[in-house]
Design a protein around this motif. Structure first.
Motif, mmCIF file in Angstrom:
data_model
loop_
_atom_site.group_PDB
_atom_site.id
_atom_site.type_symbol
_atom_site.label_atom_id
_atom_site.label_comp_id
_atom_site.label_asym_id
_atom_site.label_seq_id
_atom_site.Cartn_x
_atom_site.Cartn_y
_atom_site.Cartn_z
ATOM 1 N N ARG A 148 1.820 12.434 -9.327
ATOM 2 C CA ARG A 148 1.211 13.755 -9.097
ATOM 3 C C ARG A 148 2.257 14.849 -9.119
ATOM 4 N N MET A 160 0.829 -1.208 0.000
ATOM 5 C CA MET A 160 0.000 0.000 0.000
ATOM 6 C C MET A 160 0.865 1.260 0.000
ATOM 7 N N ILE A 161 1.927 1.270 0.772
ATOM 8 C CA ILE A 161 2.814 2.438 0.831
ATOM 9 C C ILE A 161 3.513 2.653 -0.502
ATOM 10 N N SER A 162 3.932 1.566 -1.143
ATOM 11 C CA SER A 162 4.607 1.728 -2.444
ATOM 12 C C SER A 162 3.643 2.265 -3.492
ATOM 13 N N ASP A 163 2.366 1.844 -3.460
ATOM 14 C CA ASP A 163 1.374 2.387 -4.382
ATOM 15 C C ASP A 163 1.150 3.881 -4.135
ATOM 16 N N LYS A 164 1.056 4.268 -2.865
ATOM 17 C CA LYS A 164 0.885 5.691 -2.527
ATOM 18 C C LYS A 164 2.093 6.500 -2.979
ATOM 19 N N ALA A 165 3.275 5.951 -2.792
ATOM 20 C CA ALA A 165 4.487 6.668 -3.209
ATOM 21 C C ALA A 165 4.516 6.818 -4.725
ATOM 22 N N LYS A 166 4.104 5.791 -5.446
ATOM 23 C CA LYS A 166 4.075 5.858 -6.904
ATOM 24 C C LYS A 166 3.073 6.926 -7.364
ATOM 25 N N ASP A 167 1.904 6.956 -6.712
ATOM 26 C CA ASP A 167 0.915 7.983 -7.044
ATOM 27 C C ASP A 167 1.447 9.375 -6.732
ATOM 28 N N GLY A 168 2.146 9.507 -5.624
ATOM 29 C CA GLY A 168 2.720 10.803 -5.262
ATOM 30 C C GLY A 168 3.753 11.271 -6.269
#
Length: 136
Positions: free
Chosen positions: A43, A32-40
């Motif tokens: 963006r 989940m953290i890696s997905d959030k980091a990728k989205d960040g």
């Protein structure tokens, strides 16, 4: 001795299940953290790209060209519409004005307000402002 049954060791089984649950939850959390980091990162890249486009559109040449287009569109609207007075102020102040024409732009606004709805005077004022913008 071989005829004795071995006892099942429940504390070790419970400890193993709890440890397995912790490992699985940590793995899920890391995904989940890696997905959030990728989205960040995506963006941030989009933000940098839009900032670059904004910088490109805010160059003096781009501002002058857009100002000429906006003035021409406002002139056409003033010549064609009967009730354009209401939209005039918002469109006139929404324009990005080149630094060289700030005083003339404000003076034209005061002159249009002073014309009291006289369409011929207003069109002459806008024509004069368009000429000044094209002279740049």
């Amino acid at each position: 001795m071989f005829w004795h049954k071995k006892k099942f060791n429940w504390p070790f089984v419970m400890f193993g299940l709890i440890a397995l649950g912790i490992v699985i939850s940590i793995a899920i959390l890391l995904v989940m953290i890696s997905d959030k980091a990728k989205d960040g990162v995506l963006r941030t890249a989009k933000g940098i790209q839009s900032a670059g486009e904004a910088m490109q559109n805010s160059s003096p040449a781009a501002v002058k060209a857009k100002y000429k287009e906006d003035l021409s569109a406002l002139r056409k609207q003033a010549a064609g519409d009967k009730n354009w007075d209401k939209a005039f102020e918002t469109r006139f102040f929404a324009m990005r004005v080149p630094a060289e024409l700030l005083d003339e732009h404000l003076q034209a606004f005061w002159d249009v307000n002073g014309a009291q709805g006289d369409k011929v005077k207003i069109l002459l004022i806008l024509d004069e402002l368009i000429k000044k913008a094209e002279a740049l």
